[in-house]
Design an enzyme around this catalytic site. Structure first.
Site, PDB file in Angstrom:
ATOM      1  N   ARG A 129      -1.625  -3.009  12.582  1.00  0.00           N
ATOM      2  CA  ARG A 129      -0.625  -2.022  13.148  1.00  0.00           C
ATOM      3  C   ARG A 129      -1.257  -0.507  12.954  1.00  0.00           C
ATOM      4  O   ARG A 129      -1.334  -0.020  11.822  1.00  0.00           O
ATOM      5  CB  ARG A 129       0.787  -2.200  12.817  1.00  0.00           C
ATOM      6  CG  ARG A 129       1.765  -1.308  13.450  1.00  0.00           C
ATOM      7  CD  ARG A 129       3.175  -1.833  13.019  1.00  0.00           C
ATOM      8  NE  ARG A 129       4.215  -1.057  13.830  1.00  0.00           N
ATOM      9  CZ  ARG A 129       4.698  -0.019  13.558  1.00  0.00           C
ATOM     10  NH1 ARG A 129       4.326   0.652  12.389  1.00  0.00           N
ATOM     11  NH2 ARG A 129       5.701   0.620  14.152  1.00  0.00           N
ATOM     12  N   SER A 174       0.885  -1.199   0.074  1.00  0.00           N
ATOM     13  CA  SER A 174      -0.024   0.021   0.036  1.00  0.00           C
ATOM     14  C   SER A 174       0.977   1.225  -0.078  1.00  0.00           C
ATOM     15  O   SER A 174       1.934   1.373   0.843  1.00  0.00           O
ATOM     16  CB  SER A 174      -0.913   0.022   1.179  1.00  0.00           C
ATOM     17  OG  SER A 174      -1.568   1.326   1.328  1.00  0.00           O
ATOM     18  N   HIS A 220     -20.395  13.043   1.355  1.00  0.00           N
ATOM     19  CA  HIS A 220     -20.818  14.292   2.005  1.00  0.00           C
ATOM     20  C   HIS A 220     -19.997  15.435   1.228  1.00  0.00           C
ATOM     21  O   HIS A 220     -20.586  16.602   1.876  1.00  0.00           O
ATOM     22  CB  HIS A 220     -20.090  13.984   3.508  1.00  0.00           C
ATOM     23  CG  HIS A 220     -18.745  13.845   3.431  1.00  0.00           C
ATOM     24  ND1 HIS A 220     -18.015  12.785   3.187  1.00  0.00           N
ATOM     25  CD2 HIS A 220     -17.686  14.803   3.956  1.00  0.00           C
ATOM     26  CE1 HIS A 220     -16.710  12.806   3.394  1.00  0.00           C
ATOM     27  NE2 HIS A 220     -16.656  14.063   3.839  1.00  0.00           N
ATOM     28  N   ASN A 254      -2.447   0.469  -4.413  1.00  0.00           N
ATOM     29  CA  ASN A 254      -2.215  -0.631  -3.627  1.00  0.00           C
ATOM     30  C   ASN A 254      -2.402  -1.877  -4.355  1.00  0.00           C
ATOM     31  O   ASN A 254      -3.268  -1.863  -5.320  1.00  0.00           O
ATOM     32  CB  ASN A 254      -3.034  -0.615  -2.237  1.00  0.00           C
ATOM     33  CG  ASN A 254      -4.455  -1.051  -2.403  1.00  0.00           C
ATOM     34  OD1 ASN A 254      -4.907  -2.161  -2.606  1.00  0.00           O
ATOM     35  ND2 ASN A 254      -5.192   0.196  -2.642  1.00  0.00           N
ATOM     36  N   ARG A 266      -2.945  -6.388  -3.507  1.00  0.00           N
ATOM     37  CA  ARG A 266      -3.162  -7.084  -2.607  1.00  0.00           C
ATOM     38  C   ARG A 266      -3.847  -8.204  -3.003  1.00  0.00           C
ATOM     39  O   ARG A 266      -4.419  -8.351  -4.172  1.00  0.00           O
ATOM     40  CB  ARG A 266      -4.276  -6.478  -1.559  1.00  0.00           C
ATOM     41  CG  ARG A 266      -5.574  -5.828  -2.225  1.00  0.00           C
ATOM     42  CD  ARG A 266      -6.416  -5.146  -1.285  1.00  0.00           C
ATOM     43  NE  ARG A 266      -7.663  -4.775  -1.809  1.00  0.00           N
ATOM     44  CZ  ARG A 266      -8.109  -3.982  -2.395  1.00  0.00           C
ATOM     45  NH1 ARG A 266      -6.935  -2.953  -2.800  1.00  0.00           N
ATOM     46  NH2 ARG A 266      -9.190  -3.523  -3.054  1.00  0.00           N
ATOM     47  N   GLY A 313      -7.231  -5.748  13.794  1.00  0.00           N
ATOM     48  CA  GLY A 313      -6.142  -5.495  14.770  1.00  0.00           C
ATOM     49  C   GLY A 313      -4.767  -5.234  14.034  1.00  0.00           C
ATOM     50  O   GLY A 313      -3.879  -5.469  14.591  1.00  0.00           O
ATOM     51  N   HIS A 324      -1.872   7.504  -4.804  1.00  0.00           N
ATOM     52  CA  HIS A 324      -2.088   6.229  -4.045  1.00  0.00           C
ATOM     53  C   HIS A 324      -1.990   5.162  -4.632  1.00  0.00           C
ATOM     54  O   HIS A 324      -2.448   5.280  -6.187  1.00  0.00           O
ATOM     55  CB  HIS A 324      -3.330   6.384  -3.509  1.00  0.00           C
ATOM     56  CG  HIS A 324      -4.147   5.322  -2.950  1.00  0.00           C
ATOM     57  ND1 HIS A 324      -5.054   4.462  -3.831  1.00  0.00           N
ATOM     58  CD2 HIS A 324      -3.962   4.166  -2.111  1.00  0.00           C
ATOM     59  CE1 HIS A 324      -5.372   3.335  -3.334  1.00  0.00           C
ATOM     60  NE2 HIS A 324      -4.705   3.352  -2.309  1.00  0.00           N
ATOM     61  N   HIS A 365      -4.189   8.627 -17.222  1.00  0.00           N
ATOM     62  CA  HIS A 365      -5.144   7.692 -17.670  1.00  0.00           C
ATOM     63  C   HIS A 365      -4.888   6.851 -18.890  1.00  0.00           C
ATOM     64  O   HIS A 365      -5.081   5.680 -19.051  1.00  0.00           O
ATOM     65  CB  HIS A 365      -6.550   8.409 -17.876  1.00  0.00           C
ATOM     66  CG  HIS A 365      -7.102   8.632 -16.573  1.00  0.00           C
ATOM     67  ND1 HIS A 365      -8.111   7.570 -16.065  1.00  0.00           N
ATOM     68  CD2 HIS A 365      -7.166   9.691 -15.686  1.00  0.00           C
ATOM     69  CE1 HIS A 365      -8.605   8.300 -14.781  1.00  0.00           C
ATOM     70  NE2 HIS A 365      -8.203   9.283 -14.427  1.00  0.00           N
ATOM     71  N   HIS A 410       2.603  12.189  -0.121  1.00  0.00           N
ATOM     72  CA  HIS A 410       2.212  13.579  -0.124  1.00  0.00           C
ATOM     73  C   HIS A 410       3.651  14.445  -0.331  1.00  0.00           C
ATOM     74  O   HIS A 410       4.417  14.710   0.359  1.00  0.00           O
ATOM     75  CB  HIS A 410       1.783  13.717   1.332  1.00  0.00           C
ATOM     76  CG  HIS A 410       0.563  13.024   1.686  1.00  0.00           C
ATOM     77  ND1 HIS A 410      -0.725  13.493   1.333  1.00  0.00           N
ATOM     78  CD2 HIS A 410       0.121  11.958   2.675  1.00  0.00           C
ATOM     79  CE1 HIS A 410      -1.429  12.745   1.598  1.00  0.00           C
ATOM     80  NE2 HIS A 410      -1.224  11.941   2.527  1.00  0.00           N
TER      81      HIS A 410
END
Length: 319
Positions: free
Chosen positions: A272, A105, A184, A121, A123, A270, A119, A154, A109
């Site tokens: 890190r 990931s 929002h 990632n 997986r 859980g 960004h 793109h 900045h």
């Protein structure tokens, strides 16, 4: 706009099991990408923090702070396994609470408001019932949208997708528009890219072809983003533009904390905390009811932050 191909991009390695092959490639990809970003930055170096997961496995968090181009960036690798709670499994639509997950990931900045936030990632998941799938994506969040650079970004992604499936770019670009959206605010996080989840082995393709596509996503990210770093790093900017960067960083933080599935998965299982929240910017600002001035460059950028722009052909800002 052209960019030379990177060298020594990691390929999948032979391992006793497919899971181990994917994990090994993820490790090598982290190494390669850190080298590419360090070279493009020219000053900063990633610091590694190795950690263990409480139920099995662990990861390597790598953060670059105080670089010439990157103010704060992270490239995280993890390979973890365990059993999640029934509630977490239900929220995350897991077919079985037992899981193995590995991935890389990335969030960068930059210092300059002329260099986009980025960004990426990739997986791989295995559930306890044997179901396995890939996911990932990459997207760009310019502080000020450059139409030509956004189109080029793109185009590079579309070309990489086309080498694996003619439908991938159109499908996954639309998925990114929906996913990287702040309901929002009624605006997209940036100019998008691609997003895909649960490309299931057997249902959506054989494991080797899906894995090859995920590797292509990693390659196109490393190649395009380091090119944009080099292209924009030395462009001048004003204090006003720097302030707008802090506002846009605030929007980025809102998405990652309120909407992002990866953040939720890490916290629910859980994971890190320091590694999960690596994606947040070092500084950001929120102002009450801040509106861009009519006719300003800030207002022009706001007009690009919407779904459905066809970047590969002829994007246009609504009148």
């Amino acid at each position: 706009m052209s960019v030379s191909e990177p060298t020594l991009f990691p390929t999948a390695s032979a391992a006793p099991t497919f899971r181990q092959s994917v994990e090994a490639w993820m490790r090598h990809f982290q190494d390669w990408l850190c080298q590419q970003i360090e070279a493009a930055d020219g000053l900063g170096h990633f610091q590694e923090d190795a950690w263990q997961h409480h139920s099995g496995g662990g990861g390597r968090s790598r953060v670059l702070a105080g670089g010439r181009v990157i103010e704060k960036g992270g490239v995280n690798f993890s390979a973890v396994e365990g059993t999640m709670s029934e509630q977490a499994a239900r929220v995350l639509l897991m077919p079985n609470p037992n899981y193995f997950a590995t991935g890389v990931s990335v969030v960068q900045h930059p210092r300059s408001p002329r260099v986009p936030i980025s960004h990426m990632n990739v997986r791989y998941f295995e559930a306890g019932n044997g179901e396995a799938w890939f996911g990932g994506g990459l997207d760009l969040t310019p502080i000020y949208v450059d139409e030509d650079q956004s189109r080029w970004f793109h185009e590079q992604i579309a070309e990489a997708c086309a080498q694996h499936d003619a439908t991938y770019y159109t499908r996954f670009k639309a998925w990114a528009d929906e996913y990287f959206f702040l309901p929002h605010r009624q605006e997209t996080r940036g100019v998008g890219g691609i997003f895909f989840d649960r490309l299931t082995v057997g249902k959506d393709g054989d494991r080797d072809s899906l894995f090859a596509f995920v590797q292509a996503v990693g390659e196109v990210y490393g190649r395009t983003y380091t090119h944009l770093m080099r292209q924009n790093a030395d462009l001048p900017f004003t204090e006003r533009e720097k302030q707008w960067q802090l506002v846009r960083r605030g929007r980025y933080a809102e998405f990652n904390l309120a909407i992002d599935r990866g953040t939720r998965f890490g916290l629910e299982t859980g994971g890190r905390t320091e590694s999960i929240l690596m994606s947040l910017p070092p500084q950001a600002e929120w102002h009450y009811n801040l509106q861009p001035e009519p006719g300003s460059p800030e207002e022009a950028t706001q007009q690009w932050l919407r779904k459905g722009i066809d970047w590969v052909t002829a994007p246009s800002v609504p009148s």
